[in-house]
Write an enzyme that holds these catalytic residues in place. Structure first.
Site, short mmCIF file in Angstrom:
data_model
loop_
_atom_site.label_atom_id
_atom_site.label_comp_id
_atom_site.label_asym_id
_atom_site.label_seq_id
_atom_site.Cartn_x
_atom_site.Cartn_y
_atom_site.Cartn_z
N ASN A 11 0.87 -1.18 -0.07
CA ASN A 11 -0.01 0.10 -0.01
C ASN A 11 0.86 1.34 -0.02
O ASN A 11 1.77 1.45 1.08
CB ASN A 11 -0.78 0.05 1.29
CG ASN A 11 -1.96 0.84 1.36
OD1 ASN A 11 -2.72 0.95 2.60
ND2 ASN A 11 -2.33 1.35 0.36
N ASN A 62 -6.72 10.48 -0.49
CA ASN A 62 -6.81 9.21 -1.30
C ASN A 62 -6.43 9.80 -2.67
O ASN A 62 -6.41 10.91 -3.14
CB ASN A 62 -7.94 8.56 -1.33
CG ASN A 62 -8.63 7.97 -0.07
OD1 ASN A 62 -7.70 7.18 0.50
ND2 ASN A 62 -9.62 8.28 0.53
N CYS A 71 -5.43 6.14 8.29
CA CYS A 71 -4.52 5.10 7.48
C CYS A 71 -3.79 4.33 8.19
O CYS A 71 -2.59 4.97 8.63
CB CYS A 71 -3.80 5.93 6.27
SG CYS A 71 -3.27 4.60 5.02
N ASN A 73 -1.73 1.50 7.32
CA ASN A 73 -0.32 1.16 6.60
C ASN A 73 0.35 2.77 6.52
O ASN A 73 1.63 2.85 6.95
CB ASN A 73 -0.54 0.74 5.16
CG ASN A 73 -0.88 -0.54 5.19
OD1 ASN A 73 -0.46 -1.41 5.96
ND2 ASN A 73 -1.78 -1.14 4.09
N ASN A 161 -12.20 5.44 10.33
CA ASN A 161 -12.64 5.41 8.91
C ASN A 161 -13.74 4.11 8.52
O ASN A 161 -13.39 3.18 9.34
CB ASN A 161 -11.77 5.45 7.62
CG ASN A 161 -10.68 4.35 7.88
OD1 ASN A 161 -10.85 3.52 8.86
ND2 ASN A 161 -9.79 3.92 6.85
N HIS A 163 -15.70 0.83 7.49
CA HIS A 163 -15.46 -0.59 6.98
C HIS A 163 -16.47 -1.44 6.81
O HIS A 163 -17.18 -1.53 7.84
CB HIS A 163 -14.18 -1.31 7.41
CG HIS A 163 -12.67 -0.28 7.41
ND1 HIS A 163 -11.94 -0.87 6.42
CD2 HIS A 163 -12.56 0.61 8.19
CE1 HIS A 163 -10.91 0.04 6.33
NE2 HIS A 163 -11.09 0.89 7.58
N ASN A 194 -15.04 1.35 2.86
CA ASN A 194 -14.11 0.63 2.30
C ASN A 194 -14.60 -0.83 2.71
O ASN A 194 -15.28 -0.85 3.53
CB ASN A 194 -12.79 0.76 3.39
CG ASN A 194 -12.02 2.32 3.31
OD1 ASN A 194 -11.63 2.37 2.52
ND2 ASN A 194 -12.42 2.88 4.28
N GLU A 212 -10.76 -0.21 -1.50
CA GLU A 212 -10.69 1.14 -0.73
C GLU A 212 -11.55 2.32 -1.26
O GLU A 212 -11.62 2.35 -2.45
CB GLU A 212 -9.20 1.49 -0.59
CG GLU A 212 -8.32 0.74 0.29
CD GLU A 212 -7.09 1.22 1.07
OE1 GLU A 212 -7.21 2.73 1.12
OE2 GLU A 212 -6.11 0.78 0.82
N ARG A 213 -12.23 2.96 -0.26
CA ARG A 213 -12.82 4.12 -0.74
C ARG A 213 -11.95 5.12 -1.33
O ARG A 213 -10.75 5.33 -0.56
CB ARG A 213 -13.48 4.60 0.71
CG ARG A 213 -14.27 5.94 0.45
CD ARG A 213 -14.67 6.40 1.83
NE ARG A 213 -13.73 6.82 2.79
CZ ARG A 213 -13.83 7.10 4.04
NH1 ARG A 213 -15.19 7.79 4.20
NH2 ARG A 213 -12.93 7.46 4.84
N CYS A 221 -4.63 -2.94 3.35
CA CYS A 221 -5.25 -1.82 4.02
C CYS A 221 -5.10 -2.12 5.58
O CYS A 221 -5.71 -3.29 6.25
CB CYS A 221 -6.67 -1.73 3.70
SG CYS A 221 -7.42 -0.48 4.57
N GLY A 222 -4.44 -1.18 6.20
CA GLY A 222 -4.21 -1.36 7.72
C GLY A 222 -5.37 -1.36 8.38
O GLY A 222 -5.47 -2.08 9.32
N THR A 223 -6.14 -0.40 8.39
CA THR A 223 -7.19 0.03 9.16
C THR A 223 -8.44 -1.04 8.75
O THR A 223 -9.09 -1.74 9.57
CB THR A 223 -8.03 1.23 8.93
OG1 THR A 223 -8.06 1.41 7.30
CG2 THR A 223 -7.29 2.33 9.60
N GLY A 224 -8.38 -1.75 7.38
CA GLY A 224 -9.25 -2.63 6.94
C GLY A 224 -8.74 -4.03 7.65
O GLY A 224 -9.56 -5.02 7.80
N1 LIG Z 1 -9.11 4.62 1.61
C1 LIG Z 1 -9.16 4.66 2.91
C2 LIG Z 1 -7.78 5.64 3.57
C3 LIG Z 1 -6.67 4.78 3.44
C4 LIG Z 1 -6.78 3.46 4.20
C5 LIG Z 1 -5.29 2.82 4.38
N2 LIG Z 1 -4.85 2.15 2.94
C6 LIG Z 1 -5.03 1.91 5.39
O1 LIG Z 1 -3.92 1.14 5.42
O2 LIG Z 1 -5.67 1.80 6.37
C7 LIG Z 1 -10.45 5.68 3.38
O3 LIG Z 1 -10.78 6.50 2.45
O4 LIG Z 1 -10.79 5.35 4.53
#
Ligand SMILES: N[C@@H](CCC[C@H](N)C(=O)O)C(=O)O
Length: 278
Positions: A11, A62, A71, A73, A161, A163, A194, A212-213, A221-224
């Site tokens: 990412n 983004n 985010c 990652n 964010n 998910h 996302n 990802e959104r 995606c780390g938060t994902g």
């Molecule tokens: N696209 C996400 C923001 C980025 C998330 C990221 N890739 C991660 O690693 O968490 C959004 O719009 O919420």
């Protein structure tokens, strides 16, 4: 303008240090430089900023120019930048984000960063706060969603964010490129979403692919991954500590019972530094 390019599990991000550089329009700049043909190329831009609440502030935009709250990652790359480029001597520090103040901790061996563990804070589970329409303050666990005429069960989690986690039998075979955008802009999600498509391998291992959104399919995606770890526990599929296998690498996610905080551990690597006319 000087920039650096980073990746965490593939990412990838352009990082601009706003202590040194001036960007007039964060959104327009992100759209321009994230383009893989006409720009530097990246899944987003990370801006390093001063904070009056924490050691530093991170903002993430983004590829489509939308701003995300957080985010996962990105914050590992952000943390490694601060260390490697001499902005801090601390091993753990506070970062103001749209998801609150979070704490990355560098994993060091002989002075070199080998990984970053981030206290990602508490997951948000109330439908209204994620936000997902129609659930009030109830949790959204294994609820029905119909996308392009097909029914799915979704579990929704915010890590700052939004998910939407969909457990599937075969993550590799899931037609993510055909369906991802329809999940992202489904009317159930007022701020879009996302979406993670997750195959459970066993109680400690899952395979996850992500749409990802604002960025479409990315390698990780780390938060994902954190949302997936939480959804695995909420649906009784996984233990509280799980390895998430992504297209671009692996992350460890732990939802700690005592604190209710989610911890994410993984790599952060510099790809190159450069200059761009701006
Ligand atoms: N696209 C996400 C923001 C980025 C998330 C990221 N890739 C991660 O690693 O968490 C959004 O719009 O919420």
């Amino acid at each position: 303008m000087h920039f650096s390019k980073w990746q965490g599990c593939g990412n990838d991000f352009v990082l601009v240090d706003c202590f040194k550089e001036n960007v007039d329009d964060f959104a327009a700049f992100a759209k321009q430089v994230c383009d893989r043909h006409y720009g530097i190329g990246g899944d987003g831009v990370l801006y390093v900023l001063p904070s009056d609440k924490a050691d530093f502030r991170m903002r993430i935009f983004n590829t489509d120019g939308s701003e995300a709250e957080m985010c996962g990652n990105g914050i590992r790359c952000f943390a490694r930048y601060l260390h490697d480029f001499g902005l801090t001597e601390k091993e753990a520090f506070t970062v103001e984000t749209g998801a609150g103040i979070l704490v990355p901790r560098l994993q060091l061996e002989a002075g070199k960063v080998t990984g970053v563990r981030v206290d990602m804070g508490e997951p948000v589970l109330e439908g209204e706060k994620i936000p997902v329409k129609g659930f009030g303050m109830d949790r959204v666990i294994e609820e029905d969603i119909t996308v392009k005429g097909q029914d799915y069960k979704m579990t929704c989690v915010s890590m700052g964010n939004p998910h939407c986690v969909i457990f599937v039998d075969d993550a590799e075979a899931f037609p993510i490129h055909e369906l991802g955008a329809s999940f992202e802009s489904h009317p159930a999600f007022p701020r879009k979403t996302n979406t993670e498509f997750v195959e459970v391998r066993d109680r400690q291992h899952v395979r996850m692919r992500v749409w990802e959104r604002g960025a479409a399919v990315t390698l990780a995606c780390g938060t994902g991954s954190c949302a997936t770890g939480v959804a695995g526990v909420l649906t009784g599929r996984t233990d509280r500590k799980v390895e998430v296998e992504l297209d671009g690498g692996k992350l460890m996610v732990e939802w700690d019972e005592a604190t209710n905080h989610v911890f994410m551990t993984g790599p952060a690597e510099l790809v190159f530094t450069g200059e761009i006319a701006y």
